[in-house]
Every structure is written in C-alpha cells, then in structure tokens.
Design an enzyme around this catalytic site. Sequence first.
Site, short mmCIF file in Angstrom:
data_model
loop_
_atom_site.label_atom_id
_atom_site.label_comp_id
_atom_site.label_asym_id
_atom_site.label_seq_id
_atom_site.Cartn_x
_atom_site.Cartn_y
_atom_site.Cartn_z
N TYR A 1 -8.24 8.35 -17.13
CA TYR A 1 -9.05 9.09 -16.17
C TYR A 1 -9.28 10.52 -16.65
O TYR A 1 -8.35 11.17 -17.11
CB TYR A 1 -8.36 9.13 -14.81
CG TYR A 1 -8.17 7.77 -14.17
CD1 TYR A 1 -8.83 6.64 -14.65
CD2 TYR A 1 -7.33 7.61 -13.08
CE1 TYR A 1 -8.66 5.41 -14.06
CE2 TYR A 1 -7.16 6.38 -12.48
CZ TYR A 1 -7.82 5.28 -12.97
OH TYR A 1 -7.64 4.06 -12.38
N GLU B 1 0.26 8.10 11.37
CA GLU B 1 -1.10 7.63 11.63
C GLU B 1 -1.97 8.62 12.40
O GLU B 1 -3.18 8.41 12.51
CB GLU B 1 -1.05 6.29 12.37
CG GLU B 1 -0.51 5.17 11.49
CD GLU B 1 -0.42 3.84 12.21
OE1 GLU B 1 -0.54 2.79 11.54
OE2 GLU B 1 -0.22 3.84 13.45
N HIS C 1 0.86 -1.18 0.00
CA HIS C 1 0.00 0.00 0.00
C HIS C 1 0.90 1.23 0.00
O HIS C 1 1.04 1.93 1.00
CB HIS C 1 -0.94 0.00 1.21
CG HIS C 1 -2.22 -0.72 0.95
ND1 HIS C 1 -3.17 -0.25 0.05
CD2 HIS C 1 -2.72 -1.88 1.45
CE1 HIS C 1 -4.19 -1.09 0.03
NE2 HIS C 1 -3.95 -2.08 0.86
N ASP D 1 -4.79 2.02 2.13
CA ASP D 1 -5.10 1.36 3.41
C ASP D 1 -5.63 2.37 4.42
O ASP D 1 -6.56 2.08 5.19
CB ASP D 1 -3.88 0.63 3.95
CG ASP D 1 -2.63 1.50 4.00
OD1 ASP D 1 -2.50 2.44 3.19
OD2 ASP D 1 -1.75 1.24 4.84
#
Length: 430
Positions: A333, A409, A130, A135
């Site tokens: 895209y 995090e 990832h 994630d």
Amino acid sequence: MRVITASLLFSFGLLASPVVLAEHHNLTIDEELEQKVIAWRRDIHQHPELSNREFRTSALVAEHLRGLGIEVQTEIAHTGVVGMLQGGKPGPLIALRADMDALPVTEQTDVPFRSTVIGEYRGNEVGVMHACGHDLHVAMLMGAAEYLAQHREQIAGTVMFIFQPAEEGAPPGEEGGAELMLKEGLFAEHKPDAVFGIHVWGQAPVGTIGYRKGPLMASSDRFEIRVKGRQTHGSAPWAGVDPIVAAAQIINNVQTIVSRQINITKAPAVVSFGIVEGGVRNNIIPDEVYLEGTIRNFDMDIRQQIFRQLTQAAEASAHVTGATAEVTIDEGYPVTINSPELVAKMLPTTQRVAGETMVHESPLVTGAEDFSFYALEVPGMFVFLGVTPEGQDPAKAPANHSPFFYADESALRIGTELFINWVFDYPEAG
C-alpha cells in the site's frame, strides 16, 4: 488495515487546531435508523468473511442499496459493490468508502453476537473475526446511504458508495482491494471530486475524531532476500561460503539505510526484519538463508529511495563475504495522503458533527490502509473514529486486530452522520 503489530498503540493529539465552524445545521439520523445501523453491524460481525470472500456481506449491501432505489454494480474486484445516487441538484461527484473484509482471528470477546465462524487462511483452519472494525464501516455507510436516498432531492451532485473487499490484503496469488477496483475501472467513467473514508480505532475515546493533513498512514511494503552461499561442514567454513554470516551483515547494514542514509527530517521510515530462516543442523553451514521484512514510510519519493538502497545494501554485503543476495520487493500500500485543501475545507463540518472538542489532529500512524490508492487518484480525506468505551483507558484497550477488540456502538451514529454531512456540505464549503 495493515499494522506492524497487532498491539499497535495509538492516541489522538491533545489539542485541536482552532477552526471557525461553518454556519450549517447538523444533519442527524433518527433513533430508528440508528437501531438499523446497530443491527446491521451486529449481523455482519456475527457473519464475518475473509478477504475476497465477502459474498454474504456484499449481497446484503447490494440488496439494501437496490431497495433504496440506488443504481448498483456488483462483482467489482470479485465481491465489491458500488452504488450511484443521483441528487436532485447539479453538483460534484462525492465518493464514500467502506471496507468489508474480516481477519483470520479467533474472537475472544463475550458479546452475544460474537463470531464463531471458521474459515480457511493459507491452507489452515482459522477463526474469523471483524477484529479491525470493518463491520462498523459497512453498517455506517449503509445507514448513510439510506438517509441520503431519502433526501436525494436536496443533494447537490452525485454520491458514489464504495463497499470494498480485501482491504486487509488479497490471499496469496490473488489480486484485490482498492487497487483492483481502480484497475477494473472504478474511477474511469465517473471520477469523484473527492473521496471520504472513516476507520474506527480501538485505542481512542468513543466519539473522538483523529484527522491529519498530508501523510497520515505509512506505506506498507514486504521484502524478501535470498542469501545464497555454498554448503560445507561447520568445522571447515573456508571450504564453502557462509550465507548465515552474509545474512547477519545484511541485517546490520540495512539498518543504516534509515539511521544514516535517509533524511528523516523529511519523513520517518522503518525497515524491520521479521523472518530469518536457514540451516538444519548445528554443524552444517547451509547453502541458503531466507530473510523477510517490512518497510514503512511517509514519503513516496523516499519509499523508492529505500527500495534502491535496500537492494544495494543486500547485494554489496553478500558480495563481500563471497555470497550472493537476491532481493524481491513486493510493493504493497502507498502512503495514505490526505488532501490538505480537502481536510481544511471539511474540518468545520467534522467539528460540528462530532463536537469541536472531540476533533484532534492525529499523529502519524505506521499502520497502512489501501484507501491510499483512492487518495492518489482524487483528493481524499480519511479520519479515525474512536470506539473505546467511556471509563476505559484507551491506552489499555484492545487494539485493532486483537481477538479482544471491542467497539462502543454509540460511535456508529457519529460515523454515519459524518458521511451524511460531508455529502451535503462539500458543494458549499469554502
């Protein structure tokens, strides 16, 4: 997220536009839920799955949503999961999106939950990681779903949770991602009033938010050109048709599309060649040369103009030399376009959640995102969330798609709370 190179540099602007903050109380998650979000992120990070192969991740998401009493639909666009949460009050339908797929990258970080997964990509054995932060996206939306389900009676309207596969692009020969979810009817029966997405960014300070009204990320289109000549000995080029010379002319002339034919005051554009293949021996002029490259731009009309002019330039350049050119453009895209009205409406909420000094206007980004497909259907708002740890120079931090990509995090709480507060504030925002 598709980027031009794995080392794409990016930094948020220095000043935020002055906006009066909305008079709402900030909804926050507690320590228990924050720890759950972190645990989900680490689990998903340790078990990454490539595009259209997100079987474990989608099962984890579906089980979590069902446990919250959310109506769940699975196997959309192969592995996509959609949850529908009906609020206790009448109101709009708000969609929140997270992408689930990982990249064929061998992880080089030293975190205890680093990936050691091996997968198959284009017939080769590869590490899987990832490396783009998906994630974190999944974990944040799982956390938001839990909070919103617990407070469903206070929600005005309905929330659609979109857990999307294959943002990085479906494997060759397959369809996938946002485009396929829409093709299979994602918005057919229940069309959202607005759709929101967050993307973590490895080269921005943790907790900062980058936003932009209008075009934010470029379109991403692949082109290939087969230049066909007639093989001959290198000592007698007049006896054949040289596709190498023709290819050189094409490469040079195509560069004038952006520099001389496109109104770059309207929107920037880039046309780059990445592959030039032809010939097997120094004294043989080959029959064919193969060219491949990418087109990036920020205006949908200019995008079509580039397609036309690229084809004309290639065919005309080859014709002058006696060769021919066959051009194929693989439309990828579209431009990711944020609704100016939606951004203005929700900016006070974003500033309140992240902190006014932490929210900045983002420059244009030449990377691409298939969130763009949703934002072409309904008003969309897509923002960047910085994850560079404090004390580290963001400009020197590993970029998204790097095997050394690392995310602080503490950003997970902010992203989760953004989703939650957008849902509660949207119905009442001015």
